[in-house]
Enzyme design. Structure first.
Site, PDB file in Angstrom:
ATOM      1  N   HIS A 159       0.807  -1.218   0.000  1.00 45.36           N
ATOM      2  CA  HIS A 159       0.000   0.000   0.000  1.00 45.36           C
ATOM      3  C   HIS A 159       0.839   1.267   0.000  1.00 45.36           C
ATOM      4  O   HIS A 159       0.328   2.341  -0.309  1.00 45.36           O
ATOM      5  CB  HIS A 159      -0.937  -0.002   1.205  1.00 45.36           C
ATOM      6  CG  HIS A 159      -1.993  -1.060   1.136  1.00 45.36           C
ATOM      7  ND1 HIS A 159      -3.305  -0.792   0.854  1.00 45.36           N
ATOM      8  CD2 HIS A 159      -1.922  -2.413   1.299  1.00 45.36           C
ATOM      9  CE1 HIS A 159      -4.011  -1.916   0.850  1.00 45.36           C
ATOM     10  NE2 HIS A 159      -3.195  -2.918   1.126  1.00 45.36           N
ATOM     11  N   ASP A 366       3.938   9.689  -0.985  1.00 48.15           N
ATOM     12  CA  ASP A 366       2.753   8.932  -0.594  1.00 48.15           C
ATOM     13  C   ASP A 366       2.448   7.896  -1.663  1.00 48.15           C
ATOM     14  O   ASP A 366       2.499   8.199  -2.862  1.00 48.15           O
ATOM     15  CB  ASP A 366       1.542   9.865  -0.435  1.00 48.15           C
ATOM     16  CG  ASP A 366       0.625   9.441   0.702  1.00 48.15           C
ATOM     17  OD1 ASP A 366       0.638   8.253   1.053  1.00 48.15           O
ATOM     18  OD2 ASP A 366      -0.106  10.308   1.218  1.00 48.15           O
TER      19      ASP A 366
END
Length: 458
Positions: A159, A366
């Site tokens: 993720h 991110d």
């Protein structure tokens, strides 16, 4: 010996959180939202940690899922979770925004806990079952599981970002991590470049010969591919249409006065660029480009990993900067920054999204950033603008936002000013384009595409 479940999800955390009444409630995260319906439909199992130290509870049923808790001691929470996972791997995989810390005992605890997860999974998975392992805390599990259960179809999804080769090579026991991931049949990433980094490492570290998006390892073909994660768009839109949520949004605008609202919603993490965002805003105020009479910044900072020293230090720096801005540019009853170090419910966040003129999403790095997608999904009015970091996975999909380099304060200031100056027509055009993308790429589609590629349950 195999168990009876044809589909097993393995994640650091279970799909539930402890409830105030002593029972359990469903976790609100995106992974649970995406995968829970599949686990329930297939009568599958979920292997994970409850979130607290101590012996694991007995397996139990919850909303159509069989949950198999894995226990962690206090020492393992410190070493495996807060140490190796969040003070070594997390910063390294986020381009070493903070210096990773390396300790041999942390690596040993990481291996021990990963082995426990693999053992628990092997015990519950049926012959030929599909197993989906998630994220950076469990990168050794696919390889360990493959050793015990070669009959399984194993997928792994990361993720967070996967780092460039030069950074990954700094990791002690780096080849062990790579072999662990190669235990999967399909390794999923947020962005294509991450998959290419992974395949390149298989050549450099293990002497393998990757081809396009796959590599042969252990007599198997391992596929590495990008599967950008998303959100439950329908859920966000339902919240945005709720009259109570809309009333909250109007109340927030009234409370802040006749000012344009800049909104930041982040975990309090050094990767999120909160300090740089505050610096850019302070300089705009100091230059007179914006004023406290015209603009207000609301920054929600959700508490995160506060037992880790780096996060304690970050909180002090952020709160010091907020105090400085409010002290220099504020007036009685009218602060230029409203800082909320607290968690907010989904409904409260959606109300904030509806109230915001500009969403400010400026992480230094991110993997995706689902707040950006939530904001877009919430704007059913096709209004609002977003300043978005180039270094988020979301930037590739939401390129109608105002993209900025968050490491460059001048570029941050440029993006903020451009977003504030956007005309209604420009705002609407940009938002419609982003909403079309988000509505087409939902979290349900993400899960289905991954499992279809894995060739397992869907």
């Amino acid at each position: 010996m195999s168990g009876g479940y044809k589909f097993v999800v393995v994640a650091n955390r279970l799909a539930v959180d402890a409830a105030e009444d002593g029972g359990w409630k469903r976790s609100p995260g995106g992974l649970v939202t995406a995968v829970h319906p599949i686990v329930r439909r297939l009568g599958g199992a979920w292997v994970g940690w409850t979130g607290g130290p101590g012996e694991a509870p007995e397996p139990f049923e919850f909303d159509g899922m069989r949950l198999h808790p894995v226990g962690l001691s206090e020492d393992e929470v410190d070493r495996y979770y807060e140490g190796q996972s969040n003070a070594t791997v997390w910063p390294l995989f986020h381009d070493a925004v903070e210096q990773p810390v390396h300790h041999r005992e942390w690596r040993e605890a990481y291996e021990t806990v990963n082995r426990r997860f693999a053992d628990a999974t092997a015990a519950v998975a049926a012959e030929g079952a599909t197993v989906w392992v998630h994220d950076y805390q469990l990168m050794l599990v696919p390889g360990m599981l493959r050793e015990q259960r070669p009959d399984l179809r194993i997928g792994f999804f990361l993720h967070i970002p996967f780092p460039p080769v030069e950074l990954f090579m700094q990791l002690p026991r780096r080849a062990d991590i790579l072999r662990g991931l190669l235990g999967a049949d399909l390794v999923g990433f947020q962005r294509p470049l991450a998959a290419q980094n992974f395949l390149q490492l298989s050549r450099i570290l293990l002497g393998l010969e990757p081809k396009e998006e796959s590599v042969e390892f252990g007599g198997r073909t391992v596929v590495a591919r990008a599967f950008p994660i998303s959100i439950d768009v329908d859920e966000i839109e339902r919240e945005a249409a709720d009259p109570e949520v809309q009333a909250q949004a109007r109340h927030l605008r009234q409370e802040l006065g006749d000012r344009r609202l800049l909104l930041g919603v982040d975990r309090l993490d050094y990767t999120k660029g909160i300090e740089q965002r505050l610096k850019a805003y302070r300089e705009l105020l100091a230059e007179g480009t914006v004023s406290n009479d015209d603009v207000v910044l609301v920054q929600v900072a959700t508490p995160s990993r506060m037992r880790v020293q780096q996060y304690q230090d970050l909180r002090e720096r952020v709160e010091r900067e907020v105090g400085r801005i409010n002290g220099e540019f504020g007036e009685v009853g009218r602060a230029p920054v409203h800082y909320l170090f607290q968690s907010r419910s989904r409904a409260e966040l959606v109300a904030m999204y509806l109230a915001a003129d500009v969403m400010v999403v400026t992480p230094l790095r991110d993997g995706m950033n689902l707040v950006a997608k939530e904001y877009v999904a919430a704007r059913v009015d096709d209004d609002g603008t977003m300043v978005l970091s180039e270094f988020t996975g979301a930037a590739a999909e939401l390129d109608a936002s105002f993209l900025v380099n968050p490491h460059d304060v001048e570029d941050l200031k440029r993006g903020l000013c451009a977003a504030l100056a956007a005309t209604p027509e420009d705002r609407s055009t940009r938002m419609r384009a982003m909403r079309a993308t988000v509505k087409d790429h939902t979290v349900d589609r993400w899960a289905r595409e991954f499992l279809d590629a894995l060739g397992g349950a869907s």
